[in-house]
Design a protein around this motif. Sequence first.
Motif, PDB file in Angstrom:
ATOM      1  N   UNK A 169       0.919  -1.107  -0.002  1.00  0.00           N
ATOM      2  CA  UNK A 169      -0.149   0.107   0.089  1.00  0.00           C
ATOM      3  C   UNK A 169       0.977   1.231  -0.096  1.00  0.00           C
ATOM      4  N   UNK A 170       0.533   2.203  -0.628  1.00  0.00           N
ATOM      5  CA  UNK A 170       1.285   3.597  -0.721  1.00  0.00           C
ATOM      6  C   UNK A 170       0.553   4.666  -0.324  1.00  0.00           C
TER       7      UNK A 170
ATOM      8  N   UNK B 156       5.534   4.560   1.560  1.00  0.00           N
ATOM      9  CA  UNK B 156       5.086   3.254   2.104  1.00  0.00           C
ATOM     10  C   UNK B 156       4.074   3.429   3.161  1.00  0.00           C
ATOM     11  N   UNK B 157       3.119   3.047   3.253  1.00  0.00           N
ATOM     12  CA  UNK B 157       1.906   3.245   4.074  1.00  0.00           C
ATOM     13  C   UNK B 157       2.132   2.221   5.299  1.00  0.00           C
ATOM     14  N   UNK B 158       1.951   2.924   6.591  1.00  0.00           N
ATOM     15  CA  UNK B 158       2.132   2.018   7.765  1.00  0.00           C
ATOM     16  C   UNK B 158       0.638   1.144   7.790  1.00  0.00           C
ATOM     17  N   UNK B 159       1.005   0.254   8.479  1.00  0.00           N
ATOM     18  CA  UNK B 159       0.007  -1.212   8.596  1.00  0.00           C
ATOM     19  C   UNK B 159      -1.341  -0.542   9.021  1.00  0.00           C
ATOM     20  N   UNK B 160      -2.545  -0.910   8.396  1.00  0.00           N
ATOM     21  CA  UNK B 160      -3.725  -0.613   8.632  1.00  0.00           C
ATOM     22  C   UNK B 160      -4.320  -1.170   9.911  1.00  0.00           C
ATOM     23  N   UNK B 161      -3.436  -2.096  10.472  1.00  0.00           N
ATOM     24  CA  UNK B 161      -3.777  -2.548  11.768  1.00  0.00           C
ATOM     25  C   UNK B 161      -3.720  -1.445  12.718  1.00  0.00           C
TER      26      UNK B 161
ATOM     27  N   UNK C  75      -8.273  10.113  14.104  1.00  0.00           N
ATOM     28  CA  UNK C  75      -7.119   9.461  14.365  1.00  0.00           C
ATOM     29  C   UNK C  75      -6.831   8.252  13.679  1.00  0.00           C
ATOM     30  N   UNK C  76      -7.932   7.656  13.478  1.00  0.00           N
ATOM     31  CA  UNK C  76      -7.974   6.283  12.539  1.00  0.00           C
ATOM     32  C   UNK C  76      -7.813   6.633  11.189  1.00  0.00           C
ATOM     33  N   UNK C  77      -8.495   7.597  10.742  1.00  0.00           N
ATOM     34  CA  UNK C  77      -8.362   8.043   9.272  1.00  0.00           C
ATOM     35  C   UNK C  77      -7.026   8.353   8.786  1.00  0.00           C
ATOM     36  N   UNK C  78      -6.359   9.376   9.927  1.00  0.00           N
ATOM     37  CA  UNK C  78      -4.978   9.429   9.750  1.00  0.00           C
ATOM     38  C   UNK C  78      -4.058   8.483   9.376  1.00  0.00           C
ATOM     39  N   UNK C  79      -4.141   7.326   9.747  1.00  0.00           N
ATOM     40  CA  UNK C  79      -3.243   6.038   9.556  1.00  0.00           C
ATOM     41  C   UNK C  79      -3.058   5.747   7.999  1.00  0.00           C
TER      42      UNK C  79
END
Length: 163
Positions: A1-2, A14-19, A70-74
């Motif tokens: 994911x990017x 590189x995106x951090x983990x969605x977890x 905060x969740x969306x900011x991930x």
Amino acid sequence: MTVATPLAPGITFTRISTDHAKVRALVGAFWFVPVAVLLIIAAVAWSSLLWLIISLAAVLVLILTVTAVKVRAVYYTGYHETDEELLVCRGIMFRRLDVVPYGRMQEVKVEDGPLLRGYGLASITMETASATADAKIPGVPRAEADRLRRRLTELGTTKMEGL
């Protein structure tokens, strides 16, 4: 994911983990419990059911809103490794791009707590010679965090020798 950001056009992060979004949601839920208990105690002390309902609803809306942001900011947090520096981007409305030169890196820490460990995640904190250039990458899979720590430490040592 990017992740793409207008602060660094043409660079794919590189995106951090969605977890990590799940971790942030759980933290938000944990905040509601003690606040709700305090409000219930206050309502019982003042014998006001209406006050309890209104205040619980207000607190619930506030905590849900903050947690949702905060969740969306991930999904807008990521990192990109170049030959000379590490770029870390984050933010939805207020965007931020941290540029950490490898040669200025003094310490790289990998940290995790019980929630992060439960999802197999860790946070990487990079401290540099300049207090304003420190950066943190939250919610990285543990194996990737260890790889980044080794790579950043190695590059920091190599680039610092050239200074």
